[in-house]
Design an enzyme around this catalytic site. Structure first.
Site, PDB file in Angstrom:
ATOM      1  N   GLN A  90      -1.460  -0.032   7.231  1.00 37.65           N
ATOM      2  CA  GLN A  90      -0.025  -0.307   7.238  1.00 37.65           C
ATOM      3  C   GLN A  90       0.741   0.902   7.776  1.00 37.65           C
ATOM      4  O   GLN A  90       0.627   2.016   7.266  1.00 37.65           O
ATOM      5  CB  GLN A  90       0.485  -0.643   5.837  1.00 37.65           C
ATOM      6  CG  GLN A  90       1.926  -1.146   5.861  1.00 37.65           C
ATOM      7  CD  GLN A  90       2.495  -1.379   4.486  1.00 37.65           C
ATOM      8  OE1 GLN A  90       2.676  -0.439   3.717  1.00 37.65           O
ATOM      9  NE2 GLN A  90       2.795  -2.641   4.166  1.00 37.65           N
TER      10      GLN A  90
ATOM     11  N   GLY B  73      -1.617  -7.719  -5.263  1.00 35.14           N
ATOM     12  CA  GLY B  73      -1.515  -6.268  -5.322  1.00 35.14           C
ATOM     13  C   GLY B  73      -2.011  -5.668  -6.609  1.00 35.14           C
ATOM     14  O   GLY B  73      -3.178  -5.305  -6.750  1.00 35.14           O
ATOM     15  N   ARG B  74      -1.153  -5.575  -7.603  1.00 34.24           N
ATOM     16  CA  ARG B  74      -1.442  -4.803  -8.811  1.00 34.24           C
ATOM     17  C   ARG B  74      -2.713  -5.220  -9.546  1.00 34.24           C
ATOM     18  O   ARG B  74      -3.390  -4.345 -10.117  1.00 34.24           O
ATOM     19  CB  ARG B  74      -0.224  -4.842  -9.741  1.00 34.24           C
ATOM     20  CG  ARG B  74       0.966  -4.103  -9.131  1.00 34.24           C
ATOM     21  CD  ARG B  74       2.233  -4.235  -9.954  1.00 34.24           C
ATOM     22  NE  ARG B  74       3.341  -3.555  -9.297  1.00 34.24           N
ATOM     23  CZ  ARG B  74       4.593  -3.541  -9.750  1.00 34.24           C
ATOM     24  NH1 ARG B  74       4.883  -4.184 -10.882  1.00 34.24           N
ATOM     25  NH2 ARG B  74       5.531  -2.907  -9.095  1.00 34.24           N
TER      26      ARG B  74
ATOM     27  N   ARG C   3       5.139  -7.027   8.028  1.00 31.07           N
ATOM     28  CA  ARG C   3       5.565  -7.387   6.670  1.00 31.07           C
ATOM     29  C   ARG C   3       7.087  -7.395   6.595  1.00 31.07           C
ATOM     30  O   ARG C   3       7.737  -6.447   7.052  1.00 31.07           O
ATOM     31  CB  ARG C   3       5.011  -6.375   5.670  1.00 31.07           C
ATOM     32  CG  ARG C   3       5.167  -6.757   4.208  1.00 31.07           C
ATOM     33  CD  ARG C   3       4.753  -5.602   3.318  1.00 31.07           C
ATOM     34  NE  ARG C   3       4.283  -6.047   2.011  1.00 31.07           N
ATOM     35  CZ  ARG C   3       4.123  -5.245   0.971  1.00 31.07           C
ATOM     36  NH1 ARG C   3       4.408  -3.960   1.070  1.00 31.07           N
ATOM     37  NH2 ARG C   3       3.680  -5.703  -0.183  1.00 31.07           N
TER      38      ARG C   3
ATOM     39  N   TYR D 270      12.587   0.046   3.949  1.00 32.67           N
ATOM     40  CA  TYR D 270      12.136   1.179   4.747  1.00 32.67           C
ATOM     41  C   TYR D 270      12.755   1.090   6.152  1.00 32.67           C
ATOM     42  O   TYR D 270      13.606   0.237   6.405  1.00 32.67           O
ATOM     43  CB  TYR D 270      10.611   1.234   4.748  1.00 32.67           C
ATOM     44  CG  TYR D 270      10.058   1.468   3.363  1.00 32.67           C
ATOM     45  CD1 TYR D 270      10.376   2.616   2.647  1.00 32.67           C
ATOM     46  CD2 TYR D 270       9.248   0.516   2.735  1.00 32.67           C
ATOM     47  CE1 TYR D 270       9.900   2.823   1.356  1.00 32.67           C
ATOM     48  CE2 TYR D 270       8.773   0.716   1.444  1.00 32.67           C
ATOM     49  CZ  TYR D 270       9.099   1.865   0.758  1.00 32.67           C
ATOM     50  OH  TYR D 270       8.640   2.071  -0.523  1.00 32.67           O
TER      51      TYR D 270
END
Length: 408
Positions: free
Chosen positions: A148, A368-369, A276, A228
């Site tokens: 990424q 993810g987590r 993304r 971002y």
């Protein structure tokens, strides 16, 4: 195609019975065969979707993935202060190679982009070489991995970068940002990038892409989400420019388009590139009243470029800005069409992921987590074994912990 008693396709039998027609209609018959093949493939996709789930194989970017579970990017802060990947990172990613596609933690494209303490980079020779054992370890386990590409923009701290903070405009955050050793410090007023400076940032994305592929990554993913830098240009909340990079939706998407084009060129193929986006997200004080219109056009631009996939943070579990209706995967599918690989994300259970894929709204789901505390998550999905309890947040990104809470 259905077969005749002679084992020949119907079209071929008819043409052989009439040689003159075969000569005159060769191209027309070929078009008919292609049309029929496309129809049958479409019907097959429809049948498969009735039972398809995250454990089924899929081809993405020319890569045959063992399942439709992507390991979502997870910042863990285990690189060196210079952004050099460490040995334990190879072990960490190897342990999770059962995911159909691993998407690496956010990896910075330049010193200017580096806003998270001990996050890895991909802009120096040392960083590139240190990534090679990681990709080799994943491949040795039969996995695939994308890197990424990350520029934090106004979420950076100059304590980390040693450079002035930059963004689309001089619009600072109001919340504190993360600096060295996880310290929370006041945000800085970012410098609004000049047109010339924007050109250099685009080149940084291209250079990082080349380094990533040289390091053995199978694909790259542009981080265009979560407030971002790409997102800071995209959304009207943060982009207050009055030049060709601001104002209209077309202008605000210019930076994203230029980054996509530069990364595609550096990768040599659009299908090696994903992106993304987070049209629903409130993270980093984001969310704009025109997000539905903005991200609808962004998706058209992505589909036009035929990227390998689009990674959409559609779930609302990490915060919703409440300024528009939720942007759903069904909305995205209507825009990009059936051939674009859509990856959903945020808070999906196994059952929800299966249902989403079976509906045709998504082709993959990023998790993810749960991967933090359960490296063999996909195998547990297959065996019907519950994941481990969630890992404590104190271990997620504390660089001082090393292997603890990371590979133990």
């Amino acid at each position: 195609d259905p077969l005749t008693g002679k084992g020949l396709p119907v079209e071929r039998r008819e043409l052989e019975a009439d040689p003159e027609r075969a000569r005159d209609s060769e191209h027309g018959a070929a078009r008919a065969r292609n049309s029929k093949s496309a129809r049958l493939q479409s019907e097959d996709r429809k049948r498969r979707r009735e039972t398809m789930g995250v454990l089924d194989k899929i081809v993405v970017g020319g890569l045959e993935l063992n399942n439709r579970v992507a390991m979502a990017p997870l910042t863990r802060g285990r690189a060196s202060e210079r952004g050099v990947p460490t040995k334990i990172m190879a072990t960490y990613y190897e342990q999770r190679a059962g995911a159909g596609l691993i998407i690496s933690e956010g990896t910075t494209i330049s010193q200017q982009a580096s806003g998270w303490f001990c996050a890895p980079g991909i802009y120096t020779d040392e960083q590139r070489e240190a990534w090679k054992p990681v990709t080799q370890a994943v491949h040795a386990k039969g996995g695939k991995i994308a890197l990424q590409l990350w520029h934090l923009g106004r979420q950076c701290s100059s304590q980390v970068t040693g450079l002035p903070i930059v963004s689309s405009s001089s619009e600072p955050l109001t919340q504190k940002v993360t600096a060295k050793h996880g310290a929370k410090v006041d945000p800085e007023i970012p410098h609004s990038l000049t047109v010339e400076e924007i050109g250099q940032v685009v080149k940084d994305y291209a250079n990082a892409t080349k380094n990533a592929l040289d390091a053995g990554f199978d694909m790259v993913e542009i981080h265009g989400a979560n407030g971002y830098l790409v997102d800071q240009f995209t959304q009207s909340k943060t982009n207050k420019r009055t030049d060709e990079y601001g104002g209209s939706i077309e202008n605000r998407l210019r930076f994203m388009n230029e980054v996509m084009d530069a990364v595609i060129d550096a990768a040599g193929s659009a299908d090696k590139v994903g992106i993304r986006i987070s049209p629903n997200g409130a993270f980093a004080e984001m969310g704009s009243e025109d997000n539905v219109e903005t991200f609808s056009q962004a998706l058209r631009n992505i589909a036009d470029r035929k990227l390998g996939y689009v990674h959409i943070m559609d779930g609302l579990g990490f915060g919703f800005h409440n300024l528009t209706k939720p942007f759903t995967l069904a909305m995205a599918r209507e825009i990009v069409g059936k051939d674009m690989v859509i990856m959903g994300n945020v808070g999906y259970t196994l059952e929800e992921a299966d249902k989403c894929i079976a509906s045709g709204d998504a082709d993959m789901i990023a998790i993810g987590r749960p991967f933090i505390g359960t490296p063999d998550l996909v195998e547990r999905y297959r065996e019907g074994i519950a994941p481990n309890p969630d890992a404590p947040q104190s271990t997620w990104w504390d660089s001082s912990l090393g292997a603890k809470g990371y590979i133990d």
